[in-house]
Design an enzyme around this catalytic site. Sequence first.
Site, PDB file in Angstrom:
ATOM      1  N   ASP A  15       0.832  -1.209   0.000  1.00 20.07           N
ATOM      2  CA  ASP A  15       0.000   0.000   0.000  1.00 20.07           C
ATOM      3  C   ASP A  15       0.863   1.254   0.000  1.00 20.07           C
ATOM      4  O   ASP A  15       0.536   2.255  -0.652  1.00 20.07           O
ATOM      5  CB  ASP A  15      -0.877   0.066   1.252  1.00 20.07           C
ATOM      6  CG  ASP A  15      -1.791  -1.120   1.407  1.00 20.07           C
ATOM      7  OD1 ASP A  15      -1.305  -2.187   1.819  1.00 20.07           O
ATOM      8  OD2 ASP A  15      -2.992  -0.978   1.108  1.00 20.07           O
ATOM      9  N   ASN A 158      -4.585 -16.476  -1.374  1.00 18.74           N
ATOM     10  CA  ASN A 158      -3.471 -16.413  -0.425  1.00 18.74           C
ATOM     11  C   ASN A 158      -3.957 -16.533   1.027  1.00 18.74           C
ATOM     12  O   ASN A 158      -3.302 -17.144   1.852  1.00 18.74           O
ATOM     13  CB  ASN A 158      -2.586 -15.176  -0.641  1.00 18.74           C
ATOM     14  CG  ASN A 158      -3.339 -13.858  -0.570  1.00 18.74           C
ATOM     15  OD1 ASN A 158      -4.540 -13.825  -0.303  1.00 18.74           O
ATOM     16  ND2 ASN A 158      -2.637 -12.770  -0.806  1.00 18.74           N
ATOM     17  N   GLU A 164      -8.516 -14.536  -1.697  1.00 18.18           N
ATOM     18  CA  GLU A 164      -7.459 -13.529  -1.528  1.00 18.18           C
ATOM     19  C   GLU A 164      -7.743 -12.738  -0.251  1.00 18.18           C
ATOM     20  O   GLU A 164      -8.894 -12.545   0.133  1.00 18.18           O
ATOM     21  CB  GLU A 164      -7.439 -12.624  -2.776  1.00 18.18           C
ATOM     22  CG  GLU A 164      -6.386 -11.529  -2.777  1.00 18.18           C
ATOM     23  CD  GLU A 164      -6.814 -10.291  -2.028  1.00 18.18           C
ATOM     24  OE1 GLU A 164      -5.945  -9.587  -1.497  1.00 18.18           O
ATOM     25  OE2 GLU A 164      -8.038 -10.036  -1.934  1.00 18.18           O
ATOM     26  N   HIS A 239       1.538  -6.245  -4.797  1.00 21.38           N
ATOM     27  CA  HIS A 239       0.155  -6.278  -5.287  1.00 21.38           C
ATOM     28  C   HIS A 239      -0.446  -4.896  -5.578  1.00 21.38           C
ATOM     29  O   HIS A 239      -0.894  -4.614  -6.684  1.00 21.38           O
ATOM     30  CB  HIS A 239      -0.734  -6.983  -4.261  1.00 21.38           C
ATOM     31  CG  HIS A 239      -0.206  -8.307  -3.815  1.00 21.38           C
ATOM     32  ND1 HIS A 239      -0.257  -9.427  -4.607  1.00 21.38           N
ATOM     33  CD2 HIS A 239       0.400  -8.700  -2.662  1.00 21.38           C
ATOM     34  CE1 HIS A 239       0.274 -10.456  -3.957  1.00 21.38           C
ATOM     35  NE2 HIS A 239       0.685 -10.040  -2.776  1.00 21.38           N
TER      36      HIS A 239
END
Length: 312
Positions: A15, A158, A164, A239
């Site tokens: 992030d 994950n 996810e 990600h």
Amino acid sequence: MPRKIVLDCDPGLDDAVAMLLAHGSPEIDLLAVTTIGGNQTLEKVTRNALSIATLAGITAPVAAGCARPLVQPVQVAGHVHGDSGLGGVTPPEPTLRLDPRHAVDVIVETVMAHPPGEVTLVPVGPLTNIALAVRREPRIVERVAEVVLMGGACHMGNQSAVAEFNIACDPEAADVVFSAGWPLTMVGLDLTYQARATDEVFARIGEIGGPVGEFVLGMLGFYRDAYRRNRGLDSPPLHDPCAVAYVIDRAVMSTRRVPVAIELTGTLTRGMTVADFRFPPPEDCPTQVGVTLDAERLWDLVLDALARVASD
Ligand SMILES: [Ca+2]
């Protein structure tokens, strides 16, 4: 014209890079940063957002959102993001003040204050704030330009075998967001696992230097160790920046239009994003998923943005 976005996030190591990418890209006008409990507690991720904003010179409002999911208990990812949420790195003491408004109000007010089709929502954490914003002001669904989110997976999860983390944290919220009917791009694990921070990427970040370069390098070192330990991967997938990158440059990934539903009841599959690839998508299908990443393009965007932030 730069694309106006609201970044809804839970910093979180990837992030943090997503924030820096948004701030350092001339193609993006970062209108607000809203926080959501996820990778760490709401209190920690909000402090982290303020610290990163301080480090990077972000002046957009930062507002805190929901501390817990709509229905299920809260879960955090300290095994990946560390006790602070930013790995072993100590970010600077925040000097930026927290916006007193609730994140849900900031999302609604920001979207409604702009003409239709101008504001893009970029959620890269659990979807609780976005779901509540839809309930609080349903007109945002028609008014946003689009939603580009990091979350979900078409194949391997994950948090579980098929789910996810962001979606698994709050499946009910994800259900609201995915079924709202707005144009939605799911940048899921199938895509983000192609965004590997290789040794070459680490070397390029190392060349940036200064407080921003040092901060990112330290953070990603911790992140790489976590992925080595937990997954046996030498190059961790980054990600969240992938979603921001798609707003900057459509050519960064190919997409496929496909209906996506959220599994809410499966004992092994709760939180799964069920993408139905069997048929040609219906003409009015509002959802699409990221398929193939142009990794070189992604890292060029990220590195250019980090260099811009570092030199400001
Ligand atoms: Ca995140």
